[in-house]
Design an enzyme around this catalytic site. Structure first.
Site, PDB file in Angstrom:
ATOM      1  N   ASN A  15      -6.709 -37.144 -56.102  1.00 45.85           N
ATOM      2  CA  ASN A  15      -7.010 -37.759 -57.389  1.00 45.85           C
ATOM      3  C   ASN A  15      -7.185 -36.630 -58.407  1.00 45.85           C
ATOM      4  O   ASN A  15      -8.199 -35.940 -58.395  1.00 45.85           O
ATOM      5  CB  ASN A  15      -8.293 -38.593 -57.259  1.00 45.85           C
ATOM      6  CG  ASN A  15      -8.795 -39.109 -58.590  1.00 45.85           C
ATOM      7  OD1 ASN A  15      -8.098 -39.055 -59.598  1.00 45.85           O
ATOM      8  ND2 ASN A  15     -10.025 -39.618 -58.597  1.00 45.85           N
ATOM      9  N   TRP A  16      -6.173 -36.454 -59.237  1.00 41.88           N
ATOM     10  CA  TRP A  16      -6.224 -35.338 -60.194  1.00 41.88           C
ATOM     11  C   TRP A  16      -7.157 -35.618 -61.365  1.00 41.88           C
ATOM     12  O   TRP A  16      -7.427 -34.726 -62.165  1.00 41.88           O
ATOM     13  CB  TRP A  16      -4.804 -35.031 -60.709  1.00 41.88           C
ATOM     14  CG  TRP A  16      -3.985 -34.204 -59.776  1.00 41.88           C
ATOM     15  CD1 TRP A  16      -4.201 -34.023 -58.429  1.00 41.88           C
ATOM     16  CD2 TRP A  16      -2.830 -33.419 -60.106  1.00 41.88           C
ATOM     17  NE1 TRP A  16      -3.250 -33.185 -57.904  1.00 41.88           N
ATOM     18  CE2 TRP A  16      -2.388 -32.795 -58.909  1.00 41.88           C
ATOM     19  CE3 TRP A  16      -2.116 -33.190 -61.275  1.00 41.88           C
ATOM     20  CZ2 TRP A  16      -1.275 -31.951 -58.870  1.00 41.88           C
ATOM     21  CZ3 TRP A  16      -1.006 -32.356 -61.232  1.00 41.88           C
ATOM     22  CH2 TRP A  16      -0.589 -31.738 -60.046  1.00 41.88           C
ATOM     23  N   LYS A  17      -7.590 -36.856 -61.506  1.00 40.37           N
ATOM     24  CA  LYS A  17      -8.460 -37.229 -62.634  1.00 40.37           C
ATOM     25  C   LYS A  17      -7.811 -36.790 -63.952  1.00 40.37           C
ATOM     26  O   LYS A  17      -6.587 -36.781 -64.049  1.00 40.37           O
ATOM     27  CB  LYS A  17      -9.868 -36.648 -62.446  1.00 40.37           C
ATOM     28  CG  LYS A  17     -10.438 -36.977 -61.062  1.00 40.37           C
ATOM     29  CD  LYS A  17     -11.890 -36.654 -60.915  1.00 40.37           C
ATOM     30  CE  LYS A  17     -12.351 -37.044 -59.515  1.00 40.37           C
ATOM     31  NZ  LYS A  17     -13.772 -36.829 -59.306  1.00 40.37           N
ATOM     32  N   HIS A 103     -12.931 -46.569 -59.350  1.00 37.98           N
ATOM     33  CA  HIS A 103     -13.538 -45.249 -59.147  1.00 37.98           C
ATOM     34  C   HIS A 103     -14.885 -45.218 -59.872  1.00 37.98           C
ATOM     35  O   HIS A 103     -15.017 -45.787 -60.959  1.00 37.98           O
ATOM     36  CB  HIS A 103     -12.611 -44.150 -59.675  1.00 37.98           C
ATOM     37  CG  HIS A 103     -13.072 -42.782 -59.275  1.00 37.98           C
ATOM     38  ND1 HIS A 103     -14.107 -42.159 -59.923  1.00 37.98           N
ATOM     39  CD2 HIS A 103     -12.691 -41.950 -58.276  1.00 37.98           C
ATOM     40  CE1 HIS A 103     -14.332 -40.980 -59.336  1.00 37.98           C
ATOM     41  NE2 HIS A 103     -13.478 -40.839 -58.338  1.00 37.98           N
ATOM     42  N   GLU A 105     -16.270 -43.089 -61.615  1.00 34.69           N
ATOM     43  CA  GLU A 105     -16.235 -42.560 -62.983  1.00 34.69           C
ATOM     44  C   GLU A 105     -15.817 -43.642 -63.965  1.00 34.69           C
ATOM     45  O   GLU A 105     -16.261 -43.670 -65.119  1.00 34.69           O
ATOM     46  CB  GLU A 105     -15.302 -41.339 -63.042  1.00 34.69           C
ATOM     47  CG  GLU A 105     -15.957 -40.134 -62.357  1.00 34.69           C
ATOM     48  CD  GLU A 105     -14.997 -39.092 -61.836  1.00 34.69           C
ATOM     49  OE1 GLU A 105     -13.805 -39.131 -62.185  1.00 34.69           O
ATOM     50  OE2 GLU A 105     -15.446 -38.230 -61.054  1.00 34.69           O
ATOM     51  N   GLU A 173     -17.058 -43.405 -51.534  1.00 34.06           N
ATOM     52  CA  GLU A 173     -17.344 -42.184 -52.286  1.00 34.06           C
ATOM     53  C   GLU A 173     -18.776 -42.213 -52.798  1.00 34.06           C
ATOM     54  O   GLU A 173     -19.053 -42.791 -53.862  1.00 34.06           O
ATOM     55  CB  GLU A 173     -16.396 -42.064 -53.484  1.00 34.06           C
ATOM     56  CG  GLU A 173     -14.937 -41.986 -53.096  1.00 34.06           C
ATOM     57  CD  GLU A 173     -14.120 -41.237 -54.143  1.00 34.06           C
ATOM     58  OE1 GLU A 173     -13.448 -40.270 -53.773  1.00 34.06           O
ATOM     59  OE2 GLU A 173     -14.196 -41.611 -55.325  1.00 34.06           O
ATOM     60  N   GLY A 179     -17.732 -34.161 -56.806  1.00 31.51           N
ATOM     61  CA  GLY A 179     -17.701 -32.982 -57.667  1.00 31.51           C
ATOM     62  C   GLY A 179     -18.934 -32.104 -57.578  1.00 31.51           C
ATOM     63  O   GLY A 179     -19.126 -31.220 -58.405  1.00 31.51           O
ATOM     64  N   SER A 218     -16.358 -34.328 -52.542  1.00 27.96           N
ATOM     65  CA  SER A 218     -16.444 -32.921 -52.129  1.00 27.96           C
ATOM     66  C   SER A 218     -15.756 -32.641 -50.799  1.00 27.96           C
ATOM     67  O   SER A 218     -16.251 -31.839 -50.001  1.00 27.96           O
ATOM     68  CB  SER A 218     -17.906 -32.458 -52.099  1.00 27.96           C
ATOM     69  OG  SER A 218     -18.448 -32.506 -53.408  1.00 27.96           O
ATOM     70  N   GLY A 239     -10.694 -35.028 -54.832  1.00 28.81           N
ATOM     71  CA  GLY A 239     -10.619 -34.747 -56.260  1.00 28.81           C
ATOM     72  C   GLY A 239     -10.266 -33.289 -56.506  1.00 28.81           C
ATOM     73  O   GLY A 239      -9.111 -32.875 -56.424  1.00 28.81           O
ATOM     74  N   GLY A 240     -11.283 -32.474 -56.775  1.00 25.82           N
ATOM     75  CA  GLY A 240     -11.087 -31.080 -57.170  1.00 25.82           C
ATOM     76  C   GLY A 240     -10.135 -30.300 -56.268  1.00 25.82           C
ATOM     77  O   GLY A 240      -9.279 -29.550 -56.757  1.00 25.82           O
TER      78      GLY A 240
HETATM   79  P1  PGA Z   1     -14.216 -34.466 -55.550  1.00 24.89           P
HETATM   80  O1  PGA Z   1     -13.829 -35.901 -56.160  1.00 24.89           O
HETATM   81  O2  PGA Z   1     -13.362 -34.249 -54.324  1.00 24.89           O
HETATM   82  O3  PGA Z   1     -13.920 -33.481 -56.654  1.00 24.89           O
HETATM   83  O4  PGA Z   1     -15.665 -34.524 -55.200  1.00 24.89           O
HETATM   84  C1  PGA Z   1     -13.562 -36.979 -55.323  1.00 24.89           C
HETATM   85  C2  PGA Z   1     -13.221 -38.205 -56.136  1.00 24.89           C
HETATM   86  O5  PGA Z   1     -13.885 -38.461 -57.151  1.00 24.89           O
HETATM   87  O6  PGA Z   1     -12.283 -38.945 -55.794  1.00 24.89           O
END
Ligand code: PGA
Length: 257
Positions: A15-17, A103, A105, A173, A179, A218, A239-240
């Site tokens: 997930n590149w966000k 998600h 966010e 999640e 993050g 993470s 994500g990251g």
């Molecule tokens: P992260 O994000 O791996 O940077 O913690 C995961 C996500 O929000 O899908």
């Protein structure tokens, strides 16, 4: 706690966000090339969800390869006066095969409630996209011992009745793990995933038993193998660490046939 035989083909989804310009497509293309190389021991399906501005270009570049391309959100409506929104059909048209919905966010920043997430998943199905439905507790909820209750409630209310193992992937999640570099213990992940499996089997029977349950929050090269070996963890939502091909490929490499 370790999986002896994997009954379900795992999925590693990136997930590149809100990250990535055209120049960053090179990272995704490195992933495409590595996972599609002859003789690659690819023990998982691999998906990248770039920002929508890069979706069509990546989907075209990935066509015919082992790399799948998805979106990060879709509108609940099919079309009409929704300035700035993108329908599931548009995403499908651009080359997506799946979309993340719900998600944390988006739940937090856009006030998306479970019922909205459910309508978005239904919109995804109508367009022929699989829905990656995210659930997870806050740190306060975990500290209050409410994790299983919250996750169970989100799962029940966010999943449409017509969810199947083919059209739906669930991602657990924990919000406090996203993050932050923090992750739950393997025992905590196992507890939540087995509780989710129970909820899904009760509601969807055999389909619920086969639905993929991803862990996200993470996930990094150094913890991916341990997380991926937990029973009822059928892959990762990353994500990251999905932004750098080396890190993402190292996570993918922990899934062997
Ligand atoms: P992260 O994000 O791996 O940077 O913690 C995961 C996500 O929000 O899908």
């Amino acid at each position: 706690m370790t999986q002896a035989i994997r009954p379900i083909r795992p999925l590693v989804a990136g997930n590149w966000k809100m990250n990535g310009l055209k120049a960053d497509l090179a990272e995704a293309l490195r992933v495409r090339d590595a996972v599609s190389a002859p003789g690659a021991d690819l023990g998982a399906d691999v998906l990248i969800c770039p920002p929508v501005t890069l979706l069509q270009a990546l989907a075209e570049a990935a066509s015919g390869s082992k790399l799948l391309v998805g979106a990060q959100d879709c509108a609940a409506a099919a079309s009409g006066p929704h300035t700035g929104d993108l329908s599931a059909e548009m995403l499908r048209d651009a080359g997506a095969v799946a979309t993340i919905v719900g998600h944390s966010e988006r739940r937090a920043a856009h006030g998306e409630l479970d019922r909205v997430v459910r309508r978005k998943a239904e919109a995804a199905y109508r367009a022929g996209l699989a829905a990656i439905v995210c659930v997870g507790e806050t740190s306060g909820e975990r500290q209050s011992g409410l994790t299983l209750e919250i996750v169970g409630r989100q799962l029940s209310a966010s999943l449409p009745d017509v969810a199947t193992a083919a059209n739906t992937i669930v991602a657990y999640e924990p919000i406090w793990a996203i993050g932050t570099g923090l992750t739950p213990t393997p025992a905590d992940v196992a507890e939540v995933h087995s509780a989710m499996r129970e909820v899904l089997v009760k509601r969807f029977g055999a389909e619920g038993a086969r639905m993929r349950l991803l862990y996200g929050g993470s996930v990094k090269p150094d913890n991916a193998a341990e997380i991926g070996s937990i029973v009822d963890v059928d892959g990762a939502l990353v994500g990251g660490a999905s932004l750098k091909s080396n890190d993402f490929l190292a996570i993918i490499a922990t899934y062997k046939n």
